[in-house]
Design an enzyme around this catalytic site. Structure first.
Site, PDB file in Angstrom:
ATOM      1  N   ILE A 259      -9.088  -5.059  19.570  1.00 58.66           N
ATOM      2  CA  ILE A 259      -9.666  -6.231  19.395  1.00 58.66           C
ATOM      3  C   ILE A 259      -8.909  -7.199  18.953  1.00 58.66           C
ATOM      4  O   ILE A 259      -6.860  -7.132  18.481  1.00 58.66           O
ATOM      5  CB  ILE A 259      -9.866  -5.285  17.805  1.00 58.66           C
TER       6      ILE A 259
ATOM      7  N   SER B  50       1.393   8.022  13.563  1.00 54.01           N
ATOM      8  CA  SER B  50       0.365   7.827  12.194  1.00 54.01           C
ATOM      9  C   SER B  50      -1.093   8.151  12.317  1.00 54.01           C
ATOM     10  O   SER B  50      -1.514   8.214  11.177  1.00 54.01           O
ATOM     11  CB  SER B  50       1.185   6.543  11.068  1.00 54.01           C
ATOM     12  N   LYS B  51      -1.369   7.824  12.961  1.00 54.05           N
ATOM     13  CA  LYS B  51      -2.826   7.391  13.194  1.00 54.05           C
ATOM     14  C   LYS B  51      -3.337   8.905  13.519  1.00 54.05           C
ATOM     15  O   LYS B  51      -4.650   8.933  12.752  1.00 54.05           O
ATOM     16  CB  LYS B  51      -3.196   6.813  14.925  1.00 54.05           C
TER      17      LYS B  51
ATOM     18  N   SER C 241      -6.979   4.862  15.231  1.00 56.55           N
ATOM     19  CA  SER C 241      -6.539   3.918  16.905  1.00 56.55           C
ATOM     20  C   SER C 241      -6.683   5.108  17.309  1.00 56.55           C
ATOM     21  O   SER C 241      -7.056   6.435  17.088  1.00 56.55           O
ATOM     22  CB  SER C 241      -5.513   3.540  16.982  1.00 56.55           C
TER      23      SER C 241
ATOM     24  N   TYR D 144       4.031   5.050  15.531  1.00 52.58           N
ATOM     25  CA  TYR D 144       2.566   4.196  15.704  1.00 52.58           C
ATOM     26  C   TYR D 144       1.255   5.401  15.381  1.00 52.58           C
ATOM     27  O   TYR D 144       0.681   5.777  14.374  1.00 52.58           O
ATOM     28  CB  TYR D 144       2.347   2.992  16.370  1.00 52.58           C
TER      29      TYR D 144
ATOM     30  N   VAL E 128       1.188  -1.360   0.187  1.00 53.59           N
ATOM     31  CA  VAL E 128      -0.316  -0.460  -0.087  1.00 53.59           C
ATOM     32  C   VAL E 128       0.967   1.304  -0.195  1.00 53.59           C
ATOM     33  O   VAL E 128       0.287   1.857  -0.489  1.00 53.59           O
ATOM     34  CB  VAL E 128      -0.603  -0.417   0.632  1.00 53.59           C
TER      35      VAL E 128
ATOM     36  N   ASN F 232      -7.208   0.449   5.688  1.00 53.92           N
ATOM     37  CA  ASN F 232      -7.346  -0.375   7.016  1.00 53.92           C
ATOM     38  C   ASN F 232      -5.930  -1.116   6.513  1.00 53.92           C
ATOM     39  O   ASN F 232      -5.505  -1.001   8.190  1.00 53.92           O
ATOM     40  CB  ASN F 232      -8.198  -1.615   6.946  1.00 53.92           C
TER      41      ASN F 232
END
Length: 259
Positions: free
Chosen positions: A189, A159-160, A141, A156, A63, A89
């Site tokens: 999850i 980026s979220k 997130s 992370y 991606v 996603n």
């Protein structure tokens, strides 16, 4: 069926939330294109969709690769001539480590998959989405948007957080063409994302956080991909036709007790 006749593109569709959403959308009448890097798992999901009477395709693509993503979207349009839903996603945890130990290459890899991948998926689908209107859903997130105590997860979390800003900017930019853009922020999850996480020396920067028994107030605890898939289905459907630019948390109240 809720998505009868529509075409959905799902990145990271071979496992976890993406897989659950692909199967649910197929059951609800959508033709589903799965974009992922694991062709074996993609084919397994495709077989499941076929068994339940759905129609799909599986494309092996990184991606973060612009040419690969452009070609993937072109392939979808060549076969089905439309795109109505984009579920951006795909994502990785990447390396979690103190910032002074995190290499520029590790930082770039996380941002490339999570943020650049989202940008590319939406960018190349925009001309098709504008023809009839449509829905874009982005998986962010609660980390980086509501929770900041996961020290070491800086790349992370950044980026979220950026994905939320991206979704809100796109919601305004694409509104005149009846393209809705929303972002979901899952908490814990049951997925395999943790298996590909590298954690180094987090004890150096961790701050102790004390919870009540358990850290998710709802009694079932950690959520399931199928629960997130149902939220995505709602946002992809006409039932949410007046919702855009929304940031929707699905975490069982986890972020309310863990700041």
């Amino acid at each position: 069926m809720i998505l009868d006749g529509k075409v959905a593109v799902i990145t990271g569709g071979a496992s976890g939330i993406g897989k659950a959403t692909a199967l649910l959308m197929a059951r609800e009448g959508a033709r589903v294109a799965i974009l992922d890097r694991s062709d074996v798992r993609e084919e397994q999901v495709l077989a499941q969709m076929t068994e339940q009477g759905g129609e799909g395709m599986a494309l092996d693509v990184d991606v973060s690769d612009a040419e690969g993503m452009r070609e993937a979207i072109r392939t979808v349009l060549e076969r089905w001539e439309r795109i109505d839903v984009v579920f951006a996603n795909a994502g990785i945890n990447g390396v979690w480590a103190p910032l002074d130990e995190l290499t520029p290459e590790e930082w770039d890899t996380t941002l490339a998959v999570n943020l650049r991948g989202t940008y590319l998926a939406v960018k190349y689908a925009i001309p098709a989405l504008r023809r009839r209107g449509g829905s874009v859903i982005i998986t962010s997130s609660i980390n980086g948007t509501r929770i900041f105590s996961n020290t070491g997860a800086t790349a992370y979390s950044c980026s979220k957080a950026a994905q939320v800003a991206f979704a809100k900017m796109m919601a305004v930019e694409l509104a005149q063409d009846a393209v809705r853009v929303n972002v979901i922020c899952p908490g814990g999850i049951h997925t395999r994302i943790g298996e590909r996480t590298e954690a180094r020396h987090l004890e150096r920067v961790q701050f102790p956080v004390i919870f009540p028994e358990g850290n998710i107030p709802l009694p079932e605890g950690v959520g399931w991909p199928e629960q997130v898939a149902r939220l995505v289905l709602f946002l992809a459907s006409d039932a949410s036709r007046h919702i855009t630019g929304a940031e929707i948390v699905i975490d069982g109240a986890e972020s309310l007790v863990q700041g």
